[in-house]
Design an enzyme around this catalytic site. Structure first.
Site, PDB file in Angstrom:
ATOM      1  N   THR A 162      10.168  40.173 -11.507  1.00 39.05           N
ATOM      2  CA  THR A 162      10.224  38.795 -11.265  1.00 39.05           C
ATOM      3  C   THR A 162      11.547  38.288 -11.248  1.00 39.05           C
ATOM      4  O   THR A 162      11.909  37.296 -10.868  1.00 39.05           O
ATOM      5  CB  THR A 162       9.602  37.972 -12.457  1.00 39.05           C
ATOM      6  OG1 THR A 162       8.056  38.692 -12.360  1.00 39.05           O
ATOM      7  CG2 THR A 162       9.550  36.578 -12.847  1.00 39.05           C
TER       8      THR A 162
ATOM      9  N   ARG B 193       0.958  44.770 -19.240  1.00 42.51           N
ATOM     10  CA  ARG B 193       0.871  43.353 -19.645  1.00 42.51           C
ATOM     11  C   ARG B 193      -0.230  43.464 -20.800  1.00 42.51           C
ATOM     12  O   ARG B 193      -1.518  43.669 -20.500  1.00 42.51           O
ATOM     13  CB  ARG B 193       0.349  42.595 -18.792  1.00 42.51           C
ATOM     14  CG  ARG B 193       1.288  41.968 -17.777  1.00 42.51           C
ATOM     15  CD  ARG B 193       0.707  41.052 -16.909  1.00 42.51           C
ATOM     16  NE  ARG B 193       1.522  40.693 -15.809  1.00 42.51           N
ATOM     17  CZ  ARG B 193       1.791  41.298 -14.644  1.00 42.51           C
ATOM     18  NH1 ARG B 193       1.571  42.465 -14.426  1.00 42.51           N
ATOM     19  NH2 ARG B 193       2.927  40.971 -13.760  1.00 42.51           N
TER      20      ARG B 193
ATOM     21  N   SER C  62      11.383  28.469 -10.495  1.00 38.94           N
ATOM     22  CA  SER C  62      10.992  28.618 -11.917  1.00 38.94           C
ATOM     23  C   SER C  62      11.610  29.438 -12.895  1.00 38.94           C
ATOM     24  O   SER C  62      11.725  29.165 -14.054  1.00 38.94           O
ATOM     25  CB  SER C  62       9.398  28.777 -11.873  1.00 38.94           C
ATOM     26  OG  SER C  62       9.119  29.970 -11.626  1.00 38.94           O
TER      27      SER C  62
ATOM     28  N   SER D 285      12.587  31.933   5.167  1.00 40.10           N
ATOM     29  CA  SER D 285      12.068  32.027   3.784  1.00 40.10           C
ATOM     30  C   SER D 285      12.980  32.327   2.910  1.00 40.10           C
ATOM     31  O   SER D 285      14.005  33.111   2.881  1.00 40.10           O
ATOM     32  CB  SER D 285      11.052  33.216   3.789  1.00 40.10           C
ATOM     33  OG  SER D 285      10.572  33.083   2.326  1.00 40.10           O
TER      34      SER D 285
ATOM     35  N   LYS E 112      -0.008  22.687 -13.814  1.00 39.21           N
ATOM     36  CA  LYS E 112       1.385  22.457 -14.627  1.00 39.21           C
ATOM     37  C   LYS E 112       1.465  21.283 -15.096  1.00 39.21           C
ATOM     38  O   LYS E 112       0.657  20.947 -16.117  1.00 39.21           O
ATOM     39  CB  LYS E 112       2.404  23.297 -13.887  1.00 39.21           C
ATOM     40  CG  LYS E 112       2.275  24.469 -13.176  1.00 39.21           C
ATOM     41  CD  LYS E 112       3.393  25.153 -12.526  1.00 39.21           C
ATOM     42  CE  LYS E 112       3.043  26.350 -11.747  1.00 39.21           C
ATOM     43  NZ  LYS E 112       2.555  27.515 -12.689  1.00 39.21           N
TER      44      LYS E 112
ATOM     45  N   THR F  70     -14.570  28.992   0.113  1.00 38.72           N
ATOM     46  CA  THR F  70     -14.345  28.800  -1.386  1.00 38.72           C
ATOM     47  C   THR F  70     -14.940  27.520  -1.857  1.00 38.72           C
ATOM     48  O   THR F  70     -14.960  26.343  -1.079  1.00 38.72           O
ATOM     49  CB  THR F  70     -12.910  28.778  -1.713  1.00 38.72           C
ATOM     50  OG1 THR F  70     -12.464  29.923  -1.272  1.00 38.72           O
ATOM     51  CG2 THR F  70     -12.760  28.568  -3.085  1.00 38.72           C
ATOM     52  N   THR F  71     -15.681  27.806  -2.777  1.00 37.58           N
ATOM     53  CA  THR F  71     -16.372  26.618  -3.709  1.00 37.58           C
ATOM     54  C   THR F  71     -15.545  25.750  -3.624  1.00 37.58           C
ATOM     55  O   THR F  71     -14.264  25.835  -4.424  1.00 37.58           O
ATOM     56  CB  THR F  71     -17.267  27.083  -4.824  1.00 37.58           C
ATOM     57  OG1 THR F  71     -18.252  28.251  -4.548  1.00 37.58           O
ATOM     58  CG2 THR F  71     -17.971  26.003  -5.650  1.00 37.58           C
TER      59      THR F  71
END
Lengths: 425, 425
Positions: B362, B21, B188, B136, B247, B276-277
């Protein structure tokens, strides 16, 4: 199978262990840091935050706020995609250059959180290196432990900051085997510092890679805010330096820096990086402004150290059990989870002072504590107020005062498991 | 052990598989969406983005930008801590109420990304329920697959949207065993929609919990933007609805909504949430402004559907191989990874049109494609330009045109592994 009942029982268990978290509803006030509005029981009142990880108050700095507002106005509120699919915004590219420069490394890579940066980087490197052995300090943060676990690599835990123990493990593994040493520079619950030079020596001697978490140090130590590795002139001897944008830099996100190859490998192989929307340009721009400011301004670091030292002194003089700490972190021993929670509640309810209780398993049982983080904006007057409030609370609840000198407590491995809820965090 | 060499070889492998990439350096322009400045080879030029996940252009909406700027000005650029330790800011509390209301659920919980929300929620629920079986869909997103894997629970994959296959698996497990069905509403890469009602029927019949990912639907479907579950009146029949703020809502972060117990359990047990913050108040305020706007304004949804339909029609009329899609997502079949990459490069370099190639893993090999996402701001004129550019590119590279009707391609399981770099994301 009654799903509702099982979930309720899981929550009951957290209650039974006195570790159920109620999040304080806070609204920070730009220009009045560390003051914030606290909402509870239909009321709103102004309080003082004494446990913020916005260690230098940079989240309120005019340059940082302006950078965020300007980027939002020019480029919008979101990135609009993953890094690979239309989300790679220019401020993020600039931020990664800034971070590489901060640590004197070839490249940097930004994640949406420090947790994800540790998890993704450690798990990816541990998985890419053949038959890798990961050597992990026993007090490493939950995110590092998750990264180690997810790497699928063999793990050996070394006793906290114990280089002799680490060496024996390295020796047993031998020079040829792939080895990754993961540790922190500043351990956030005790405020102590790792023997980085000795660990680097061992890594060289036994041919191991090194990964350091500097989240509680970046911005605050070193001439340009490069952390303890910069302060001690050791950045070039550590392979991967990980940090956060969400503490001293006052924004959001985490990052790693290292050689071009290691960054490119993590960038190319970590699902938690690849499949996540990029940080918005406004966050990246704010972070860059903050880092740039702290690269040249020493004032915040000096003031933080001064106020932290003053806080330790004032509290110790009042006989409060301040635990030993080599950093800006000021832990105060309570030694009992119930008392710790009660002290925190009383400080907030009676004194308008907000300090979260830190209980097991974030710290060992019997070492429950209040963890205070003085910033440049915690004035001498606020420190005096803190002391008075703590003394009143200690007296009201009958919490033991210090017996002699600084307070030392045993450190032992924090157990981090998905099914054991954490008191920290 | 030569670390550098191993890492370089790992990167070479990505190159060899033609899946390396290079992130396009983009600067979006408020007021000119979907135009952006693209920087490459020392030059900067204005291009049109055709693959943004800012599906409605809300990242540029004046109310959303103003909300971010105002919150940054009032409360600063960061949260300053985890949710439990001083980071729980008031705009985030409001945002979670807004999200619960959006989906008609008791409670909501916000994470720093959609990836983390899926991973943390699925892994935590799967681990808390005794002997849980997770069912799943084979085309589930990488973040859901990670969540399933990390739950430690047994997993059965059902064929994409195949309710007969799902039923056979549920039947085999029996009513008494704990079962969690995880699936997406809009997939998607293909733009197809799950048979939600039938899955809810099966869940009821076999006493299973249901978890739906609506990240490619929230904001865009349903009278108030509650997603496909709202449009079909099914939100109350799904236990957990997961979505994103990054999104259609144009900001950053992910979330889940559900009963108070399920939210409280994830909140209390998920390390990826606890340590996590918190999201900054500015992000939370912008997200809330965006959600509120889309709860009452139908204009963006109507315009998006109109422009997506128009795009499909114009490209199909030109003989381009537009793949069947029931949604705003417009995939165009290329069918070869090299050609797909070359088409993308040519569109950007020659025509100033930015569309990422989508390759294996993908999508299945042989179904490599360009994935176009028309927004309300992709005008008829821009669509005409897109058509002309695609036709020129198809001719120049000799990519096959459509033979008859819409183009159908086989769907098969995407393989997601840490060691197989993904083309998407």
């Amino acid at each position: 199978m009654n799903y509702q009942r099982f979930l309720e029982e899981a929550i009951d268990q957290v209650h039974a262990e006195r570790r159920y978290r109620v999040f304080a509803d806070l609204e920070r006030i730009v220009g009045k840091f560390p003051r914030a509005i606290w909402r509870a029981n239909g009321k709103a009142e102004e309080i003082t935050v004494w446990c913020s990880n916005d260690y230098l108050g940079m989240g309120q700095h005019p340059d940082v706020v302006a950078a965020m507002q300007q980027a939002a106005g020019n480029m919008g509120t979101g990135a609009g995609g993953t890094r690979n699919i239309s989300g790679n915004n220019h401020p993020l590219v600039e931020l990664e250059h800034e971070l590489a420069d901060l640590h004197g490394k070839e490249a940097g890579l930004v994640f949406t959180s420090g947790f994800v940066s540790n998890e993704a980087a450690i798990s990816t490197i541990g998985r890419l290196l053949p038959n890798c052995l990961i050597l992990s300090d026993e007090l490493n943060h939950a995110s590092m432990i998750e990264g180690v676990r997810r790497s699928g690599a063999e793990k050996k835990v070394f006793r906290h900051n114990d280089v002799a123990h680490l060496e024996s493990l390295l020796q047993a593994a031998g020079r040829e085997r792939a080895k990754l040493i993961v540790f922190e520079s500043v351990y956030s619950m005790d405020g102590d510092i790792a023997p980085i030079a000795e660990i680097a020596d061992l890594a060289e001697k036994y041919n191991a890679m090194t990964y350091i978490d500097e989240v509680h140090a970046v911005g605050m130590y070193g001439g340009r805010g490069g952390g303890i590795t910069e302060r001690e002139g050791l950045a070039h001897r550590i392979d991967i330096i990980e940090g956060t944008l969400a503490k001293a830099f006052g924004t959001l996100g985490g990052y790693i820096t290292g050689t071009r190859s290691v960054i490119d490998a993590v960038r190319s192989y970590a699902p938690g990086f690849i499949f996540t929307t990029a940080l918005p340009p406004s966050i990246a721009a704010a972070a860059t402004a903050s880092i740039r400011h702290l690269k040249t301004s020493q004032a915040e670091r000096d003031a933080q150290q001064r106020q932290a030292t003053h806080t330790k002194q004032v509290l110790a003089d009042a006989g409060l059990p301040v635990m030993e700490s080599a950093t800006h972190i000021v832990p105060i021993l309570v030694g009992d989870p119930e008392l710790c929670k009660m002290a925190s509640d009383r400080l907030l309810g009676v004194h308008g002072i907000y300090i979260q209780p830190i209980n097991y398993p974030t710290v060992p049982r019997g070492t429950e504590r209040l963890r205070v983080t003085p910033t440049p904006f915690h004035s001498d007057a606020l420190i005096a107020e803190l002391k008075a409030a703590l003394v009143e609370t200690w007296n009201a609840l009958g919490i033991p005062y210090r017996t002699e000198g600084h307070t030392e407590v045993p450190k032992s491995e924090r157990i981090v498991s998905l099914l054991v809820p954490q008191s920290g965090g």
